[in-house]
Design a protein around this motif. Structure first.
Motif, short mmCIF file in Angstrom:
data_model
loop_
_atom_site.label_atom_id
_atom_site.label_comp_id
_atom_site.label_asym_id
_atom_site.label_seq_id
_atom_site.Cartn_x
_atom_site.Cartn_y
_atom_site.Cartn_z
N LYS A 44 -2.67 9.12 1.75
CA LYS A 44 -3.73 8.14 1.99
C LYS A 44 -3.62 6.98 1.00
O LYS A 44 -3.77 5.80 1.37
CB LYS A 44 -5.11 8.80 1.86
N GLU A 45 -3.36 7.30 -0.25
CA GLU A 45 -3.23 6.25 -1.27
C GLU A 45 -1.95 5.44 -1.07
O GLU A 45 -1.92 4.23 -1.29
CB GLU A 45 -3.25 6.88 -2.67
N GLN A 46 -0.90 6.10 -0.62
CA GLN A 46 0.35 5.39 -0.33
C GLN A 46 0.16 4.43 0.85
O GLN A 46 0.69 3.31 0.85
CB GLN A 46 1.47 6.39 -0.03
N LEU A 47 -0.59 4.87 1.85
CA LEU A 47 -0.87 4.02 3.00
C LEU A 47 -1.75 2.85 2.60
O LEU A 47 -1.56 1.72 3.06
CB LEU A 47 -1.52 4.83 4.13
N ARG A 48 -2.72 3.11 1.71
CA ARG A 48 -3.56 2.03 1.20
C ARG A 48 -2.69 0.99 0.47
O ARG A 48 -2.86 -0.21 0.66
CB ARG A 48 -4.62 2.58 0.24
N ASP A 49 -1.76 1.49 -0.33
CA ASP A 49 -0.87 0.59 -1.07
C ASP A 49 -0.02 -0.24 -0.11
O ASP A 49 0.19 -1.44 -0.33
CB ASP A 49 0.05 1.40 -2.00
N ALA A 50 0.48 0.40 0.95
CA ALA A 50 1.31 -0.32 1.93
C ALA A 50 0.49 -1.38 2.66
O ALA A 50 0.98 -2.48 2.94
CB ALA A 50 1.91 0.67 2.93
N CYS A 51 -0.76 -1.05 2.94
CA CYS A 51 -1.67 -1.99 3.60
C CYS A 51 -1.94 -3.19 2.69
O CYS A 51 -1.86 -4.35 3.13
CB CYS A 51 -2.97 -1.26 3.94
N ASN A 52 -2.21 -2.94 1.43
CA ASN A 52 -2.48 -4.01 0.46
C ASN A 52 -1.23 -4.83 0.18
O ASN A 52 -1.31 -6.06 0.00
CB ASN A 52 -3.03 -3.42 -0.83
#
Length: 233
Positions: A119-127
């Motif tokens: 989830k945090e990796q996906l958040r990072d990719a989104c940002n």
């Protein structure tokens, strides 16, 4: 002559490519030029000209062209030689129909299987995608878009799905890049990515599938209209 100089600059091999075997480096350079539109649909691929641009003999050029034909990026016409494969409305529909179904499945599975770390990796990719849109580098933005979708695919944890999507990667990338070249879409892309991320994060499978479907549909509609205009339809 000016266009040839620009093309030569665009096709200059990176340090990574220079460390590869020559045939692989030539293939990667030509592939990138096609995917990013530097070599345009319908353009003839002349071994002598490309050899001069890349500073290599005709043999690795010929081998690269054959490999690109297998990937569907090049068409060899008897009596006419090799040309960059065109982008048609029919091809777009076939690619986008499959991509839409698979991206919906990927997002839906990810919403159920994603770990807290992912989830945090996906958040990072989104940002990261949002930040990169500030620079206006189409290639970097396209790569960030790939990273975002690849992170979702990783979270879906389905090797067969990953294999199918990876097999379509080149076909998808051509249309992805065509869409991203126009910066008027960046705001929509950011909003759509955020919605996909949000629904996956909270475990809303139906919402994630809907968000993925809407995301692909906007690109599909825009590129279809563009191809119709280019073909005078």
């Amino acid at each position: 002559m000016g266009e040839e100089k620009l093309l030569a600059a665009d096709m200059t091999m990176t340090e990574e490519q220079q460390s590869m075997p020559l045939r692989e480096a030539v293939f990667m350079s030509l592939r990138k030029a096609i995917l990013t539109g530097k070599l345009k649909p319908g353009e003839r691929l002349t071994e002598v000209k490309l050899g001069k641009l890349l500073g290599t003999s005709r043999t690795p050029i010929r081998e690269a062209i054959r490999k690109l034909e297998l990937e569907g990026l090049v068409t060899i016409v008897p009596g006419s030689g090799a040309r960059v494969s065109g982008m048609t409305v029919e091809d777009l529909q076939e690619v986008m129909e499959v991509r839409s179904a698979l991206e919906q499945l990927s997002a839906g599975l990810a919403s159920e299987r994603i770990t807290e770390e992912e989830k945090e990796q996906l958040r990072d990719a989104c940002n990261a995608f949002m930040r990169i849109t500030q620079h206006g580098d189409s290639l970097a933005i396209a790569e960030a878009d790939v990273q975002f979708h690849d992170m979702i695919l990783k979270a879906a944890k389905n090797e067969k799905l990953a294999s199918i999507l990876n097999g379509l990667a080149d076909n998808i990338y051509r249309y992805r890049y065509e869409y991203i070249r126009d910066d008027e879409h960046y705001e929509h892309l950011i909003i759509e990515h955020n919605e996909i991320f949000r629904t996956i994060y909270i475990g809303d499978r139906e919402g994630a599938e809907r968000a993925a479907r809407n995301h692909i549909a906007r690109q599909w509609h825009y590129i279809r209209e563009q191809l119709l205009r280019e073909n005078g339809e």
